[in-house]
Scaffold this motif. Structure first.
Motif, PDB file in Angstrom:
ATOM      1  N   CYS A 180       0.824  -1.212   0.000  1.00  0.00           N
ATOM      2  CA  CYS A 180       0.000   0.000   0.000  1.00  0.00           C
ATOM      3  C   CYS A 180       0.857   1.260   0.000  1.00  0.00           C
ATOM      4  N   VAL A 181       1.947   1.263   0.735  1.00  0.00           N
ATOM      5  CA  VAL A 181       2.841   2.424   0.749  1.00  0.00           C
ATOM      6  C   VAL A 181       3.529   2.558  -0.608  1.00  0.00           C
ATOM      7  N   LEU A 189       3.236   5.785  -3.238  1.00  0.00           N
ATOM      8  CA  LEU A 189       4.404   6.458  -3.815  1.00  0.00           C
ATOM      9  C   LEU A 189       4.387   6.451  -5.342  1.00  0.00           C
ATOM     10  N   ALA A 190       3.596   5.574  -5.945  1.00  0.00           N
ATOM     11  CA  ALA A 190       3.560   5.474  -7.404  1.00  0.00           C
ATOM     12  C   ALA A 190       2.967   6.721  -8.049  1.00  0.00           C
ATOM     13  N   SER A 191       2.262   7.534  -7.272  1.00  0.00           N
ATOM     14  CA  SER A 191       1.652   8.754  -7.809  1.00  0.00           C
ATOM     15  C   SER A 191       2.653   9.895  -7.950  1.00  0.00           C
ATOM     16  N   ILE A 197       1.637  10.537   2.610  1.00  0.00           N
ATOM     17  CA  ILE A 197       1.452   9.096   2.386  1.00  0.00           C
ATOM     18  C   ILE A 197       0.424   8.567   3.381  1.00  0.00           C
ATOM     19  N   SER A 198       0.597   8.917   4.639  1.00  0.00           N
ATOM     20  CA  SER A 198      -0.332   8.484   5.679  1.00  0.00           C
ATOM     21  C   SER A 198      -1.749   8.974   5.391  1.00  0.00           C
ATOM     22  N   GLU A 224      10.574   9.178  -3.405  1.00  0.00           N
ATOM     23  CA  GLU A 224      10.187   8.922  -4.788  1.00  0.00           C
ATOM     24  C   GLU A 224      10.533   7.482  -5.141  1.00  0.00           C
ATOM     25  N   LEU A 225       9.582   6.812  -5.745  1.00  0.00           N
ATOM     26  CA  LEU A 225       9.771   5.421  -6.147  1.00  0.00           C
ATOM     27  C   LEU A 225      10.854   5.335  -7.219  1.00  0.00           C
ATOM     28  N   THR A 226      11.775   4.397  -7.074  1.00  0.00           N
ATOM     29  CA  THR A 226      12.809   4.155  -8.083  1.00  0.00           C
ATOM     30  C   THR A 226      12.287   3.112  -9.078  1.00  0.00           C
ATOM     31  N   GLY A 227      13.069   2.837 -10.088  1.00  0.00           N
ATOM     32  CA  GLY A 227      12.703   1.774 -11.026  1.00  0.00           C
ATOM     33  C   GLY A 227      12.565   0.441 -10.309  1.00  0.00           C
TER      34      GLY A 227
END
Length: 120
Positions: free
Chosen positions: A19-20, A24-26, A34-35, A81-84
Motif C-alpha cells: 500500500c505504501v 508512492l507510485a503517484s 502518504i499516511s 520517490e519510487l525508483t525503477g
C-alpha cells in the motif's frame, strides 16, 4: 466501505508494504501525505512510528530515493520517490496480491466455510 473501519493489526502489517509503494507510485511525496492518502483510501491511520521505519527500509533496499526539500514558511520535508526497482517491486507484489486475494476469496466463498461459520 466504512471510513472508520478498524482492520485487524496483523492484516495491516501484511499489506502495508504494498500500500505504501502504491501511494508512492503517484509521484514524490512526504510521509504525512502518504499516511493521509492511505487513510483517505480506507486503510486507516498509519502512525509515523510504523511508516517511517518502513520508508527507511525501502531506501536501504533501493526502492525509493529520498530528497530533503526546504519548507515554504515552515520546516523542510523529506520527499520519497519510487525508483525503477521500487516500481518493479510494486508490480510484482500487486500481481501476487491479486492472486492471493482470489485464492482467499475463493476459500471464503466455499459452502463448507459458510457451514462451519454457521455452526460456531
Amino acid at each position: 466501505m466504512n471510513p472508520s473501519q478498524e482492520w485487524p493489526a496483523e492484516w495491516l502489517r501484511g499489506v502495508l508494504e504494498i500500500c505504501v509503494l502504491r501511494a508512492l507510485a503517484s509521484g514524490p511525496t512526504y510521509g504525512y501525505e502518504i499516511s493521509a492518502r492511505l487513510e483517505a483510501s480506507g486503510l486507516g491511520k498509519v502512525k509515523g512510528g510504523t511508516l517511517y521505519p518502513l520508508l527507511k527500509r525501502f531506501e536501504a533496499k533501493g526502492w525509493v530515493d529520498v530528497e530533503w526539500k526546504p519548507g515554504e514558511g515552515g520546516p523542510g520535508r523529506k520527499y520519497y520517490e519510487l525508483t525503477g526497482e521500487g516500481s518493479r517491486r510494486l508490480a510484482e507484489m500487486s500481481a501476487l496480491w491479486k492472486e492471493f486475494a482470489a485464492v482467499t476469496g475463493g476459500l471464503l466463498s466455499e459452502p463448507e466455510a459458510a457451514a462451519v461459520a454457521d455452526e460456531k
